[in-house]
Design an enzyme around this catalytic site. Structure first.
Site, mmCIF file in Angstrom:
data_model
loop_
_atom_site.group_PDB
_atom_site.id
_atom_site.type_symbol
_atom_site.label_atom_id
_atom_site.label_comp_id
_atom_site.label_asym_id
_atom_site.label_seq_id
_atom_site.Cartn_x
_atom_site.Cartn_y
_atom_site.Cartn_z
ATOM 1 N N CYS A 70 12.249 -32.255 -41.748
ATOM 2 C CA CYS A 70 11.542 -31.471 -42.766
ATOM 3 C C CYS A 70 12.116 -30.054 -42.784
ATOM 4 C CB CYS A 70 10.052 -31.433 -42.392
ATOM 5 S SG CYS A 70 9.022 -30.349 -43.398
ATOM 6 N N SER A 72 10.570 -27.391 -42.620
ATOM 7 C CA SER A 72 9.880 -26.550 -41.630
ATOM 8 C C SER A 72 10.618 -26.573 -40.285
ATOM 9 C CB SER A 72 8.432 -27.007 -41.436
ATOM 10 O OG SER A 72 7.746 -26.958 -42.663
ATOM 11 N N HIS A 75 13.341 -24.192 -40.714
ATOM 12 C CA HIS A 75 12.844 -22.814 -40.627
ATOM 13 C C HIS A 75 12.824 -22.339 -39.167
ATOM 14 C CE1 HIS A 75 11.956 -22.600 -44.807
ATOM 15 N NE2 HIS A 75 10.760 -23.156 -44.803
ATOM 16 N N HIS A 91 8.260 -32.811 -36.268
ATOM 17 C CA HIS A 91 6.805 -32.942 -36.397
ATOM 18 C C HIS A 91 6.387 -34.028 -37.377
ATOM 19 C CE1 HIS A 91 8.179 -30.412 -39.670
ATOM 20 N NE2 HIS A 91 7.097 -30.785 -40.331
ATOM 21 N N CYS A 198 4.055 -35.737 -42.369
ATOM 22 C CA CYS A 198 4.163 -34.400 -42.966
ATOM 23 C C CYS A 198 4.470 -34.462 -44.461
ATOM 24 C CB CYS A 198 5.183 -33.496 -42.270
ATOM 25 S SG CYS A 198 5.227 -31.871 -43.070
HETATM 26 P P1 PAD Z 1 13.642 -28.848 -49.174
HETATM 27 O O1 PAD Z 1 14.615 -27.890 -48.659
HETATM 28 O O2 PAD Z 1 13.954 -30.310 -49.115
HETATM 29 O O3 PAD Z 1 13.286 -28.503 -50.711
HETATM 30 C C1 PAD Z 1 13.284 -27.201 -51.232
HETATM 31 C C2 PAD Z 1 13.842 -27.263 -52.658
HETATM 32 O O4 PAD Z 1 13.765 -25.963 -53.214
HETATM 33 C C3 PAD Z 1 15.298 -27.698 -52.727
HETATM 34 O O5 PAD Z 1 15.437 -28.764 -53.646
HETATM 35 C C4 PAD Z 1 16.032 -26.427 -53.205
HETATM 36 O O6 PAD Z 1 17.142 -26.726 -54.040
HETATM 37 C C5 PAD Z 1 14.941 -25.713 -53.958
HETATM 38 N N1 PAD Z 1 15.156 -24.259 -54.045
HETATM 39 C C6 PAD Z 1 15.624 -23.423 -53.096
HETATM 40 N N2 PAD Z 1 15.646 -22.153 -53.533
HETATM 41 C C7 PAD Z 1 15.180 -22.176 -54.810
HETATM 42 C C8 PAD Z 1 14.935 -21.188 -55.800
HETATM 43 N N3 PAD Z 1 15.195 -19.895 -55.556
HETATM 44 N N4 PAD Z 1 14.425 -21.572 -56.992
HETATM 45 C C9 PAD Z 1 14.171 -22.865 -57.263
HETATM 46 N N5 PAD Z 1 14.373 -23.866 -56.349
HETATM 47 C C10 PAD Z 1 14.863 -23.525 -55.148
HETATM 48 O O7 PAD Z 1 12.292 -28.550 -48.387
HETATM 49 P P2 PAD Z 1 10.959 -29.454 -48.162
HETATM 50 O O8 PAD Z 1 10.620 -30.151 -49.420
HETATM 51 O O9 PAD Z 1 11.103 -30.212 -46.882
HETATM 52 O O10 PAD Z 1 9.905 -28.279 -47.867
HETATM 53 C C11 PAD Z 1 9.595 -27.323 -48.875
HETATM 54 C C12 PAD Z 1 8.787 -26.181 -48.303
HETATM 55 O O11 PAD Z 1 7.510 -26.660 -47.889
HETATM 56 C C13 PAD Z 1 9.410 -25.536 -47.065
HETATM 57 O O12 PAD Z 1 9.192 -24.141 -47.085
HETATM 58 C C14 PAD Z 1 8.635 -26.161 -45.934
HETATM 59 O O13 PAD Z 1 8.665 -25.364 -44.774
HETATM 60 C C15 PAD Z 1 7.267 -26.230 -46.562
HETATM 61 C C16 PAD Z 1 6.329 -27.198 -45.916
HETATM 62 N N6 PAD Z 1 5.019 -26.879 -45.836
HETATM 63 C C17 PAD Z 1 4.126 -27.721 -45.280
HETATM 64 C C18 PAD Z 1 2.691 -27.344 -45.263
HETATM 65 O O14 PAD Z 1 1.906 -27.982 -44.561
HETATM 66 N N7 PAD Z 1 2.286 -26.355 -46.053
HETATM 67 C C19 PAD Z 1 4.518 -28.923 -44.765
HETATM 68 C C20 PAD Z 1 5.847 -29.273 -44.871
HETATM 69 C C21 PAD Z 1 6.759 -28.403 -45.436
HETATM 70 ZN ZN ZN Z 2 7.002 -30.752 -42.330
#
Ligand code: PAD
Ligand code: ZN
Ligand code: ZN
Length: 398
Positions: A70, A72, A75, A91, A198
């Site tokens: 993921c 995260s 990050h 996770h 997740c």
């Molecule tokens: P990912 O990297 O697969 O997807 C992010 C997407 O955003 C990609 O398709 C990128 O191309 C796009 N992107 C990047 N920069 C830009 C921009 N400036 N404008 C438009 N699009 C853009 O990540 P993911 O889907 O695994 O996770 C997304 C976020 O969610 C990430 O910050 C992660 O840490 C967070 C998350 N939060 C939780 C929660 O519980 N709140 C859980 C899991 C992930």
């Molecule tokens: Zn996650």
């Protein structure tokens, strides 16, 4: 030959190999196995031999079967998500209980389980509240990198290794607190339902549970990665009429449309700010907007793109460590609602087994999210695929 050694294709061995100790139940043995250790930020993971201590009271040791990668976790590597190092990250996973500590009642050896990065202790004010899911026992808001008792169960080269989000799934074996694990359907395919740990649940729940998307509504999803696409799935399931995907990587559009996006746009194709474009496209602002990237500028853009009088904007992306937004309160005074949630607002222990049951009943599919499957040792390749935008989810198998 002790049990763990026979079970693991990768040569996990119990320690110490003293004959007298081998008569003890497996829960009392230390396991030596492989794990991906992150020693420093901005460095690759190194596959190391680690010792995984026996579970103490109210703890569970799990043999990992599959783990997703993921953003995260990335990050943590980039330093955006500050957590104590060295660490075993990961996770989003599924595995089988290997042994349990004293007093564990909700799982037993052999059970298929999903570790829970947001625990559900069942006793705190949050767990007792009908809506809250951010249990006070979480290790997310102020990460300690330990079990609930403040100590770790991993050592490598004589050094104690930190846990991540109470789960640490980038290891052949991990130990979690009983409040951070739940039993699932014995027939569930672990290499798929790991995403319920997740990405899928976070995205889907952000739409159906946090925003409470309504039938016929217009939604916009910023970020079409594994979590954003799961938001798209949730918006569609909730009956949204229009789902606009926003991403700078156009390779993500085909999958987004397959899952329910009605149109996809890139902010880089417009001279105007993206929120103005979206306002025009939706006649004044969308009903529901979601930030699923983890950037402050897109969080602001998502808020501004929802309707000033009734729009709801949800922050899903994890923001860079210790950074703040400044915004004009008028954006909210006019009637917008700004929310955020971890794990899609779901109470983890209650919801994960139900979501697995729904998956088994074919109420949703996880296949579109899984673009790559790799052996665990290729973890650095999986992160390269994520960073280059070539994968949605890579599932690492053990
Ligand atoms: P990912 O990297 O697969 O997807 C992010 C997407 O955003 C990609 O398709 C990128 O191309 C796009 N992107 C990047 N920069 C830009 C921009 N400036 N404008 C438009 N699009 C853009 O990540 P993911 O889907 O695994 O996770 C997304 C976020 O969610 C990430 O910050 C992660 O840490 C967070 C998350 N939060 C939780 C929660 O519980 N709140 C859980 C899991 C992930
Ligand atoms: Zn996650
Ligand atoms: Zn709680």
């Amino acid at each position: 030959m002790a049990r763990e050694e026979q079970e693991s294709g990768l040569g996990a061995t119990p320690l110490p190999l003293i004959p007298a100790l081998l008569h003890l139940p497996p829960r009392l043995l230390v396991i030596k196995c492989k794990a991906a250790v992150l020693w420093e930020i901005k460095k690759p993971f190194s596959i190391e031999e680690v010792e995984v201590a026996a579970p103490k009271a109210h703890e569970v040791r799990i043999k990992m079967v599959a783990t997703g990668v993921c953003r995260s976790d990335d990050h943590v590597v980039s330093g955006n998500f500050a957590t104590p190092l060295p660490v075993i990250a990961g996770h989003e996973a599924a595995g089988i209980v290997e042994s349990i500590g004293e007093g564990v009642t909700t799982v037993k050896p052999g059970d298929k389980v999903i570790p829970l990065f947001t625990p559900q202790c069942g006793k705190c004010n949050v767990c007792k509240h009908p809506e809250g899911n951010f249990c006070v026992k979480n290790d997310l808001s102020m990460p300690r990198g330990t079990m609930q008792d403040g100590t770790t169960r991993f050592t490598c080269k004589g050094k104690s290794i930190n846990h991540f989000l109470s789960t640490s799934t980038f290891s052949q074996y991990t130990v979690v607190d009983e409040i951070s694990v739940v039993k699932i359907d014995a027939a569930a395919p672990l290499d798929k339902v790991c995403l319920i740990g997740c990405g899928f649940t976070t995205g889907y729940g952000s739409a159906v549970k946090v925003a409470k998307v309504t039938p016929g509504s217009t939604c916009v999803v910023f970020g079409l990665g594994g979590v954003g696409l799961s938001v798209v799935m949730g918006c569609k399931a909730a009956g949204a009429a229009r789902i606009i995907g926003v991403d700078i990587n156009k390779d993500k559009y085909a999958k987004a449309k397959q899952l329910g996006a009605t149109e996809c746009i890139s902010p880089q194709d417009f001279k105007k700010p993206i929120h103005e474009v979206l306002k025009e496209m939706s006649g004044g602002g969308v009903d529901f907007s979601f930030e699923v990237i983890g950037r402050l500028d897109t969080m602001e853009a998502a808020l501004a793109s929802c309707h000033e009088a009734y729009g709801v904007s949800v922050i899903v992306g994890v923001p860079p460590d210790s950074q703040n937004l400044s915004m004009n309160p008028m954006l909210l005074l006019s009637g917008r609602t700004w929310k955020g949630a971890v794990f899609g607002g779901f109470k983890s222990k209650d919801s994960v087994p139900k979501l697995v049951t729904d998956f088994m009943a074919k109420k949703f599919s996880l296949d579109p999210l899984i673009t790559h499957v790799l052996p665990f040792e290729k973890i650095n390749e999986a992160f390269d695929l994520l960073r280059s935008g070539k994968s949605i989810r890579t599932v690492l198998t053990f």
